[in-house]
Design a protein around this motif. Sequence first.
Motif, short mmCIF file in Angstrom:
data_model
loop_
_atom_site.label_atom_id
_atom_site.label_comp_id
_atom_site.label_asym_id
_atom_site.label_seq_id
_atom_site.Cartn_x
_atom_site.Cartn_y
_atom_site.Cartn_z
N LEU A 109 1.31 -1.06 -0.38
CA LEU A 109 0.04 0.04 0.13
C LEU A 109 1.29 1.59 -0.34
CD1 LEU A 109 -3.03 1.02 0.37
CD2 LEU A 109 -2.58 0.88 2.69
N VAL A 110 1.81 1.37 1.22
CA VAL A 110 3.08 2.31 1.05
C VAL A 110 3.47 2.67 -0.70
CG1 VAL A 110 5.48 3.66 1.88
CG2 VAL A 110 3.45 2.27 3.39
N ALA A 111 3.93 1.01 -1.15
CA ALA A 111 4.44 1.62 -2.24
C ALA A 111 3.32 2.21 -3.64
CB ALA A 111 5.11 0.07 -2.91
N GLU A 112 2.48 2.12 -3.65
CA GLU A 112 1.47 2.65 -4.55
C GLU A 112 1.05 4.17 -4.28
OE1 GLU A 112 -3.55 2.40 -5.02
OE2 GLU A 112 -2.50 0.58 -4.29
N ILE A 113 0.90 4.09 -3.12
CA ILE A 113 1.17 6.13 -2.23
C ILE A 113 2.32 6.73 -3.06
CG2 ILE A 113 0.26 7.89 -0.60
CD1 ILE A 113 -1.85 5.79 -1.93
N ASP A 114 3.06 5.47 -2.61
CA ASP A 114 4.73 7.07 -2.37
C ASP A 114 5.42 6.75 -4.21
OD1 ASP A 114 4.85 6.59 -0.27
OD2 ASP A 114 6.62 5.52 -0.19
N GLU A 115 4.81 5.90 -5.17
CA GLU A 115 5.00 6.03 -6.04
C GLU A 115 4.22 7.54 -7.16
OE1 GLU A 115 4.85 3.72 -10.71
OE2 GLU A 115 4.17 2.54 -8.91
N GLY A 169 6.24 22.38 -3.67
CA GLY A 169 7.17 21.03 -2.73
C GLY A 169 6.87 20.78 -1.46
N VAL A 170 6.85 19.60 -1.17
CA VAL A 170 6.61 19.27 0.07
C VAL A 170 7.66 19.10 0.89
CG1 VAL A 170 5.28 17.82 1.61
CG2 VAL A 170 4.15 19.10 -0.04
N ALA A 219 6.34 11.31 -7.60
CA ALA A 219 6.19 11.24 -8.96
C ALA A 219 5.79 13.14 -9.12
CB ALA A 219 5.28 10.73 -9.56
N PHE A 220 4.83 12.88 -7.78
CA PHE A 220 4.06 15.01 -8.17
C PHE A 220 4.62 15.70 -7.02
CE2 PHE A 220 1.68 17.56 -5.64
CZ PHE A 220 1.40 18.55 -5.90
N LEU A 221 6.14 15.69 -6.38
CA LEU A 221 7.15 16.42 -5.88
C LEU A 221 8.47 16.53 -6.24
CD1 LEU A 221 6.19 14.86 -2.20
CD2 LEU A 221 4.96 17.20 -2.99
N THR A 222 8.56 15.76 -7.67
CA THR A 222 9.75 16.22 -8.51
C THR A 222 9.78 16.18 -10.24
OG1 THR A 222 9.82 13.32 -8.55
CG2 THR A 222 11.22 13.65 -6.85
N ARG A 223 8.00 16.73 -9.68
CA ARG A 223 7.72 16.58 -11.25
C ARG A 223 8.94 18.18 -11.56
NH1 ARG A 223 4.28 19.14 -8.31
NH2 ARG A 223 3.19 21.33 -9.29
N PRO A 224 9.27 18.03 -13.28
CA PRO A 224 9.39 19.52 -13.61
C PRO A 224 8.77 20.77 -13.23
CG PRO A 224 9.68 17.48 -15.51
CD PRO A 224 8.57 16.98 -14.41
N PHE A 235 18.92 24.06 5.93
CA PHE A 235 17.60 23.53 5.75
C PHE A 235 17.07 24.31 4.43
CE2 PHE A 235 12.76 23.06 6.12
CZ PHE A 235 12.56 22.30 5.61
N TRP A 236 16.42 25.06 4.40
CA TRP A 236 16.04 26.10 3.61
C TRP A 236 16.65 26.18 2.27
CZ3 TRP A 236 11.42 26.73 4.27
CH2 TRP A 236 10.94 26.70 5.67
N LYS A 237 18.00 26.73 2.44
CA LYS A 237 18.69 26.69 1.07
C LYS A 237 18.49 25.73 0.49
CE LYS A 237 23.47 28.39 -0.29
NZ LYS A 237 24.97 28.00 0.01
N ALA A 238 18.65 23.62 1.03
CA ALA A 238 18.58 22.67 0.53
C ALA A 238 17.19 23.22 -0.23
CB ALA A 238 18.76 21.91 1.14
N PHE A 239 16.68 23.15 0.23
CA PHE A 239 14.70 22.79 -0.03
C PHE A 239 14.85 24.38 -1.54
CE2 PHE A 239 9.91 24.14 1.04
CZ PHE A 239 9.61 23.25 -0.33
N LEU A 240 15.45 24.78 -1.08
CA LEU A 240 15.14 25.91 -2.29
C LEU A 240 15.45 25.58 -3.91
CD1 LEU A 240 15.03 29.75 -0.04
CD2 LEU A 240 12.90 27.96 -1.05
N ARG A 241 17.22 24.77 -3.03
CA ARG A 241 17.86 24.26 -4.25
C ARG A 241 16.81 23.65 -5.15
NH1 ARG A 241 20.53 26.53 -7.61
NH2 ARG A 241 21.79 28.25 -5.61
N SER A 242 16.50 22.97 -4.50
CA SER A 242 15.76 21.12 -5.12
C SER A 242 14.72 21.83 -5.51
CB SER A 242 15.76 20.78 -3.72
OG SER A 242 14.25 21.46 -2.97
#
Length: 398
Positions: free
Chosen positions: A135-141, A194-195, A145-150, A205-212
């Motif tokens: 169940l976790v794998a299904e949701i995480d996929e 992003g989340v 995909a949403f949180l890493t989209r271009p 932390f903020w620099k890494a988040f904004l850089r991502s």
Amino acid sequence: MTEDRMALVELIEQGADSDLVREMLAFAAERMMDLEIEAKTGVPCGSRSPERLNHRNGYRERGWDTRAGRIDLAIPKLRKGSYFPSFLEPRRTAEKALAAVIQEAYVHGVSTRSVDDLVKAMGASGVSKSQVSRLVAEIDERVNAFLTRPIEGEWPYLWIDATYLKEREGGRIVSTAAIIAVGVNTDGRREVLGVATGPSEAEPFWKAFLRSLADRGLRGVKLVISDDHKGLRAAASKVFAATQQRCRVHWMRNAFAHAAPKQRPAVIAMIKTIFAQETAEAAHQQWDQVADALREKFPKLADMMDASREDVLAYMAFPKDHWAQIASTNSLERVNKEIKRRADVIGIFPNDAAVVRLVGALMLEQNDEWAVSRRYMTLETLGSVSHNPIVSLPALAA
């Protein structure tokens, strides 16, 4: 009558051939969609009438999982606005994520009594680790995909807010910040960009988040609207060369803490005169006058005003039509309430990944809602922001 109808449906599902049941459900679903679309357009399909309110605009495919099996639906689309069948579950992903987090907590033995009761009510008391993993794998996929989209285009405004949730870490219960980034692009559309989770006061932390976000394509950021998180100002300046707007609502709450309850109405009235000004120059002048008037009775409040003027009035360097939206993080208030409502069901998250899973699923569905809603800002007012490389007044420079 209702009980007889329900009994009949149950009998059909139990005793009839599954193919026949699926055909009956598919026919009923198609008929219901036709009736609902007819109510939205004002006329039956294919009819011409001056009373028509809207037009059909093709179909989109969607699978519908029922107890009789999967049914492929062709959901009608409209030229104006959106349509979603009333008999479907619009928040299916978020509900699955909530169930996954609850079951994960249960399997790891970290759930509270309320979660125990909820798991049993869901009929999942016998859930295994392998079932949870699937169940976790299904949701995480979907969430990943949403949180890493271009991220495409330019995004002049970026709202960042933190919601604090309880998480189990190394045998201890700690408070972790769930960070949400929401932007508005030059088309006036609002999206969740992003989340993340982490220490809200740490600049790395903020620099890494904004850089991502920048690595995924985020560009054109002129103003970052957030609470007074230490480290965020420096990170926003380094990553995007953007100005930071300190949330005006949160600032006012902090300011009123320096006045006694009986004196607060007068202080509130004085401070509100600042934000009632028509221009940035007038607001700066009024700010200084109010700070000087409060200095004798409220020296700490006056000192706070001296130190935070540029942060709180930064939004006034942008188009006046946007002031109400970019002066604070209030636009994310409903989003944060929904996160808190779901988090309260869980109580304590089993790990950091569970926080991202649930919050990410909620943000995915919030993003879908915004995608079919009207523009958050107009193209006309955004034009001056996107084409002006210098949006900050000299008085507001960091």
